[in-house]
Motif scaffolding. Structure first.
Motif, PDB file in Angstrom:
ATOM      1  N   ILE A 113       0.834  -1.209   0.000  1.00  0.00           N
ATOM      2  CA  ILE A 113       0.000   0.000   0.000  1.00  0.00           C
ATOM      3  C   ILE A 113       0.862   1.250   0.000  1.00  0.00           C
ATOM      4  O   ILE A 113       0.643   2.192  -0.781  1.00  0.00           O
ATOM      5  CB  ILE A 113      -0.955   0.000   1.211  1.00  0.00           C
ATOM      6  N   TYR A 114       1.877   1.279   0.859  1.00  0.00           N
ATOM      7  CA  TYR A 114       2.747   2.455   0.917  1.00  0.00           C
ATOM      8  C   TYR A 114       3.545   2.628  -0.367  1.00  0.00           C
ATOM      9  O   TYR A 114       3.796   3.752  -0.816  1.00  0.00           O
ATOM     10  CB  TYR A 114       3.688   2.343   2.112  1.00  0.00           C
ATOM     11  N   LYS A 115       3.936   1.542  -0.988  1.00  0.00           N
ATOM     12  CA  LYS A 115       4.667   1.643  -2.258  1.00  0.00           C
ATOM     13  C   LYS A 115       3.767   2.194  -3.357  1.00  0.00           C
ATOM     14  O   LYS A 115       4.190   3.007  -4.185  1.00  0.00           O
ATOM     15  CB  LYS A 115       5.240   0.285  -2.649  1.00  0.00           C
ATOM     16  N   LEU A 116       2.539   1.762  -3.376  1.00  0.00           N
ATOM     17  CA  LEU A 116       1.604   2.269  -4.376  1.00  0.00           C
ATOM     18  C   LEU A 116       1.337   3.754  -4.176  1.00  0.00           C
ATOM     19  O   LEU A 116       1.120   4.494  -5.142  1.00  0.00           O
ATOM     20  CB  LEU A 116       0.291   1.479  -4.307  1.00  0.00           C
TER      21      LEU A 116
ATOM     22  N   GLY B 248      -1.439   0.939  -9.515  1.00  0.00           N
ATOM     23  CA  GLY B 248      -1.222   2.239  -8.886  1.00  0.00           C
ATOM     24  C   GLY B 248      -2.457   2.657  -8.115  1.00  0.00           C
ATOM     25  O   GLY B 248      -3.453   1.932  -8.068  1.00  0.00           O
ATOM     26  N   MET B 249      -2.385   3.838  -7.503  1.00  0.00           N
ATOM     27  CA  MET B 249      -3.525   4.410  -6.785  1.00  0.00           C
ATOM     28  C   MET B 249      -4.128   5.538  -7.619  1.00  0.00           C
ATOM     29  O   MET B 249      -3.442   6.169  -8.430  1.00  0.00           O
ATOM     30  CB  MET B 249      -3.073   4.982  -5.435  1.00  0.00           C
ATOM     31  N   ILE B 250      -5.403   5.784  -7.424  1.00  0.00           N
ATOM     32  CA  ILE B 250      -6.056   6.891  -8.114  1.00  0.00           C
ATOM     33  C   ILE B 250      -5.363   8.201  -7.742  1.00  0.00           C
ATOM     34  O   ILE B 250      -5.007   8.417  -6.584  1.00  0.00           O
ATOM     35  CB  ILE B 250      -7.550   6.955  -7.730  1.00  0.00           C
TER      36      ILE B 250
ATOM     37  N   VAL C  18      -7.209  -8.071  -2.455  1.00  0.00           N
ATOM     38  CA  VAL C  18      -7.470  -7.853  -1.033  1.00  0.00           C
ATOM     39  C   VAL C  18      -7.396  -6.363  -0.698  1.00  0.00           C
ATOM     40  O   VAL C  18      -8.235  -5.833   0.027  1.00  0.00           O
ATOM     41  CB  VAL C  18      -6.460  -8.653  -0.181  1.00  0.00           C
ATOM     42  N   ILE C  19      -6.377  -5.680  -1.253  1.00  0.00           N
ATOM     43  CA  ILE C  19      -6.206  -4.249  -0.980  1.00  0.00           C
ATOM     44  C   ILE C  19      -7.394  -3.462  -1.524  1.00  0.00           C
ATOM     45  O   ILE C  19      -7.910  -2.541  -0.882  1.00  0.00           O
ATOM     46  CB  ILE C  19      -4.882  -3.750  -1.593  1.00  0.00           C
ATOM     47  N   GLY C  20      -7.831  -3.822  -2.739  1.00  0.00           N
ATOM     48  CA  GLY C  20      -8.995  -3.148  -3.314  1.00  0.00           C
ATOM     49  C   GLY C  20     -10.254  -3.396  -2.505  1.00  0.00           C
ATOM     50  O   GLY C  20     -11.060  -2.483  -2.292  1.00  0.00           O
TER      51      GLY C  20
ATOM     52  N   GLY D 130     -10.909  -1.180   0.470  1.00  0.00           N
ATOM     53  CA  GLY D 130     -11.336   0.195   0.264  1.00  0.00           C
ATOM     54  C   GLY D 130     -10.289   1.110  -0.338  1.00  0.00           C
ATOM     55  O   GLY D 130     -10.552   2.303  -0.534  1.00  0.00           O
ATOM     56  N   PHE D 131      -9.115   0.579  -0.674  1.00  0.00           N
ATOM     57  CA  PHE D 131      -8.091   1.408  -1.302  1.00  0.00           C
ATOM     58  C   PHE D 131      -8.337   1.446  -2.805  1.00  0.00           C
ATOM     59  O   PHE D 131      -8.540   0.396  -3.441  1.00  0.00           O
ATOM     60  CB  PHE D 131      -6.699   0.837  -1.021  1.00  0.00           C
ATOM     61  N   PRO D 132      -8.317   2.630  -3.421  1.00  0.00           N
ATOM     62  CA  PRO D 132      -8.638   2.764  -4.851  1.00  0.00           C
ATOM     63  C   PRO D 132      -7.496   2.329  -5.763  1.00  0.00           C
ATOM     64  O   PRO D 132      -6.825   3.155  -6.401  1.00  0.00           O
ATOM     65  CB  PRO D 132      -8.933   4.261  -4.992  1.00  0.00           C
TER      66      PRO D 132
END
Length: 340
Positions: free
Chosen positions: A10-13, A60-62, A41-43, A46-48
């Motif tokens: 998550i932090y890398k993204l 990547g993240m939004i 799992v990350i999606g 609730g992580f975009p």
């Protein structure tokens, strides 16, 4: 282990626009298929997370999605990152780099750093530093031979509790079983450092602050590069006259132009007077100048580019030292007794 990997991903993204599953799989030692499942799992949490297609694709993240910045401000993050970067150059710790990435996810640092600190020096043994750090973390006894300020070599078993950097050198602070008390040891004087197969419990008594010794030394303006361990030994150097034995003494040194840069490096906390010919005169106040190994050694290292103007007792002492040194080189027959 899976949770730790998910948090790291998550932090890398958050700190990279696009990361491929292959790159992440290699870094975490898993298969790309495992990374695919991790992204699901990350999606789902609730992580975009978005997927980018193509040869340069990945995950990547939004844009615009960041963690809450209320915990730390930009100045706080920049300060912490500066310190952590400095430590990472010494200890090569992957966990430190992970911490830096997590901090930068809170407040990205786009500009060049305004401050950098390098804790390395030409006599730093980074392998020993890492060994000592392990010993402190695991409460493991270390064994080494130590050369004291009086040039005595003794074997020590120490329960190290901290390592720190001061005056351009690394030190270890811990309980010395030989002296039955806490002592400070300079890393450059520690030989054959090994970890013993023995663990210790941190002693309940109050550990003295090693910085208190430095504050005491700083009253002389120029540190003598000694450790408290040397305070228990007898100084066998030339005894100072009574006039210099119990008071602070002004030492005046003239440094010629060809050694100006070195003079400024060595005598920073002094009164300085620059001359038209490019030379400089420095004045420092120090206790026991004749017994100061740091001062005498530094003055002799300048060769003919520096001259002590005051006090006269120090001039006599240095003259004696130079004559002793010259006597070694006047014995030409000795040079054939040794081979390189």
């Amino acid at each position: 282990m899976k949770l730790e990997r998910l948090i790291s991903i998550i932090y890398k993204l958050l700190n990279h626009e696009v990361l491929s599953a292959t790159v992440l799989a290699e870094e975490f030692g898993v298969s790309p298929r495992t990374i695919y499942r991790d992204m699901d799992v990350i999606g789902a949490a609730g992580f975009p997370v978005i997927s980018h297609q193509g040869s340069n694709g990945g995950y990547g993240m939004i844009d615009g999605y960041k963690l809450d910045k209320s915990l730390l401000g930009s100045h706080d993050v920049a300060s912490l990152v500066t310190v952590l970067h400095s430590l990472s150059t010494m200890f090569d710790d992957a966990r430190v780099q992970g911490t830096i990435e997590r901090l930068q996810s809170i407040e990205p640092i786009q500009q060049m750093p305004r401050l950098e600190i390098n804790f390395q020096s030409y006599h730093t043994d980074t392998d020993v530093l890492r060994l000592l750090r392990e010993a402190i973390a695991e409460h493991q006894v270390i064994h080494f031979d130590y050369i004291s300020a009086s040039n005595e070599r003794t074997a020590r078993n120490v329960e190290a509790v901290r390592i720190y950097f001061k005056y351009g050198a690394w030190y270890v602070y811990g309980y010395c079983r030989s002296r039955q008390d806490y002592r400070e040891f300079r890393l450059s004087r520690m030989l054959d450092v090994v970890l013993r197969d023995e663990h210790f419990a941190v002693r309940p008594q109050v550990v003295r602050d090693p910085g208190s010794y430095i504050q005491k030394q700083s009253k002389t303006n120029i540190p003598d590069q000694a450790v408290p361990e040397s305070q228990t030994t007898t100084n066998t150097q030339t005894t100072a006259p009574h006039s210099l034995s119990n008071e602070m003494v002004d030492v005046v040194i003239h440094i010629r132009q060809q050694a100006l840069a070195n003079g400024l490096d060595q005598f920073q906390h002094t009164k300085r007077q620059f001359h038209d010919d490019g030379s400089i005169t420095v004045r420092l106040t120090i206790c026991h100048p004749l017994q100061s190994k740091w001062l005498c050694g530094t003055l002799l290292s300048f060769g003919s580019a520096a001259e002590v103007l005051y006090p006269p007792e120090l001039r006599v002492h240095l003259r004696q030292q130079l004559r002793q040194m010259l006597s070694y080189y006047e014995q030409d027959e000795r040079k054939n007794d040794f081979s390189v």
